[in-house]
Design an enzyme around this catalytic site. Sequence first.
Site, short mmCIF file in Angstrom:
data_model
loop_
_atom_site.label_atom_id
_atom_site.label_comp_id
_atom_site.label_asym_id
_atom_site.label_seq_id
_atom_site.Cartn_x
_atom_site.Cartn_y
_atom_site.Cartn_z
N ASN A 33 0.87 -1.17 0.00
CA ASN A 33 0.00 0.00 0.00
C ASN A 33 0.91 1.23 0.00
OD1 ASN A 33 -1.59 2.22 0.82
ND2 ASN A 33 -3.04 0.90 1.87
N VAL A 34 1.03 1.87 -1.15
CA VAL A 34 2.00 2.94 -1.33
C VAL A 34 1.77 4.09 -0.34
CG1 VAL A 34 2.87 4.69 -2.94
CG2 VAL A 34 2.38 2.37 -3.75
N ALA A 35 0.54 4.52 -0.18
CA ALA A 35 0.25 5.63 0.71
C ALA A 35 0.57 5.29 2.16
CB ALA A 35 -1.22 6.03 0.59
N SER A 36 0.23 4.08 2.58
CA SER A 36 0.52 3.66 3.95
C SER A 36 2.01 3.70 4.23
CB SER A 36 -0.03 2.24 4.18
OG SER A 36 0.40 1.73 5.43
N ASN A 67 -13.04 -4.02 3.85
CA ASN A 67 -12.31 -5.25 4.12
C ASN A 67 -12.94 -6.10 5.22
OD1 ASN A 67 -9.80 -2.98 3.74
ND2 ASN A 67 -9.87 -4.72 2.35
N ARG A 121 -4.09 -6.74 10.59
CA ARG A 121 -5.47 -6.86 10.17
C ARG A 121 -6.04 -8.24 10.50
NH1 ARG A 121 -8.05 -3.10 5.98
NH2 ARG A 121 -9.53 -3.45 7.68
N GLU A 156 -9.90 -10.82 1.59
CA GLU A 156 -9.87 -9.39 1.92
C GLU A 156 -11.26 -8.75 1.84
OE1 GLU A 156 -6.79 -7.46 2.57
OE2 GLU A 156 -6.01 -9.46 2.96
N ARG A 185 -3.24 -10.48 -2.22
CA ARG A 185 -3.88 -10.76 -0.93
C ARG A 185 -5.11 -11.65 -1.03
NH1 ARG A 185 -3.60 -4.87 2.15
NH2 ARG A 185 -1.50 -4.30 1.48
N HIS A 229 -5.71 -3.94 -3.76
CA HIS A 229 -7.07 -4.48 -3.82
C HIS A 229 -7.71 -4.06 -5.14
CE1 HIS A 229 -7.33 -4.48 0.84
NE2 HIS A 229 -7.14 -5.70 0.40
N CYS A 262 -12.97 2.50 0.54
CA CYS A 262 -12.44 1.69 1.65
C CYS A 262 -13.27 1.87 2.91
CB CYS A 262 -10.99 2.08 1.95
SG CYS A 262 -9.78 1.48 0.75
#
EC number: 3.5.3.23
Length: 448
Positions: A25-28, A110, A138, A174, A214, A250, A371
């Site tokens: 997850n690039v932003a995370s 999710n 998660r 997921e 995932r 996702h 999300c």
Amino acid sequence: MKSYEVNFDGLVGPTHNYGGLSYGNVASQSNSQQSSNPKEAALQGLAKMKALMDMGFQQGVLAPQERPDVAALRRLGFGGTDAEVIERAAKDAMPLLVASCSASSMWVANAATVSPSADTADGRVHFTAANLNCKYHRSIEHPTTSRVLGAMFADQKHFAHHAALPAVAQFGDEGAANHTRFCREYGEAGVEFFVFGRSAFDNRYPAPQKYPARQTLEASQAVARLHGLKDDGVVYAQQSPSVIDQGVFHNDVIAVGNGEVLFYHEDAFLETEQMLAELQSKLAKVGGKFQSICVPRSAVTVEDAVRSYLFNSQLLSRPDGSMLLIVPEECHGNERVWQYLQGLTSSGGLIREVKVFDLKQSMQNGGGPACLRLRVALNETELAAVNQGVIMTAPLYGTLTEWVNKHYRDRMTENDLADPQLLLECRTALDELTQILKLGAVYPFQIN
């Protein structure tokens, strides 16, 4: 009988922080360790819920999880009082404490996969909590998720709940982030669209090389069986491994569907033409007319899509048959994406309007409008059977806003997670929240 698609948005938890826990997850990952603002995050989410309710859409709320998850830390060998568990984890294994404090349950797309009663063999709405076993932070969610969903949809005459799939890589699940349903009307039989990243047992399917896939095909098939779905009402499609390796963790980061419409990027899937033909054929059998909107890579690159979360939007049906697209502010800030959206809405096509929401706190942690919500198609009788405490109203919005302002901090760093007082603050807040939402005892501290 009328039917509705109800969006149950996840309420952001009091420990909202940027732990950078989600590889792929690039932003995370890019915002890891920055200071977050839990209060602002929760209020931004509530503002979106209120706005959609005011526009006439059915809206609900899904409660966050108890964090830090002290029980999870105890299972990993940390002992003593709750305060001592947190202190020892912070001293000896800070990454585990950060994981136990993740507020990622706010992304309830999710949380589970949901099949409406029109599709299932027994005529009930079916829920399967997602095991989310690809990421430790998660994977600890589904027991509480199941209890919360059970308290929201408690009437066994109308609702059926399934435990999460086995927590092993072969059945990585997921939830609704990789599931879409197409139909003519929400109360009519439809076609459920399951997107997977890899197969666990069939090496004919290619897999990504950089980031993990995932969702497995086998998990999607198991959920379809649990829900009693007919073969003619299911389509399976593989996400392109190359887009997963570009940060599309996702399907809801590269495609979104609603009603009879699929809005997707040109590079989203493998075997795209075959998939579209199958969706068209199967939806036609139940009286629907499948339509698709392909966004070409020449207009919006995969990188643009990931950075703006163009496809992690909400595609909503209006009474006149047109559609509204709910996008994050980041779409407005991306010149190519915004130019594409302006052309899309001015063309007189299916998507007539775009509304922009400020969800920066969620976006910086890797989750956009799609999300934040779990879609549940319900007829009038089923909607009446839902715990009415979780259905958004103007008074509930006011109460929840006051609750957030009373209990949430406006700054959260990694060091703050080591404060035992944070656990007490969270438990106090959540105990009050269960009374507001009429959930009963759903959290471990209320049960044990």
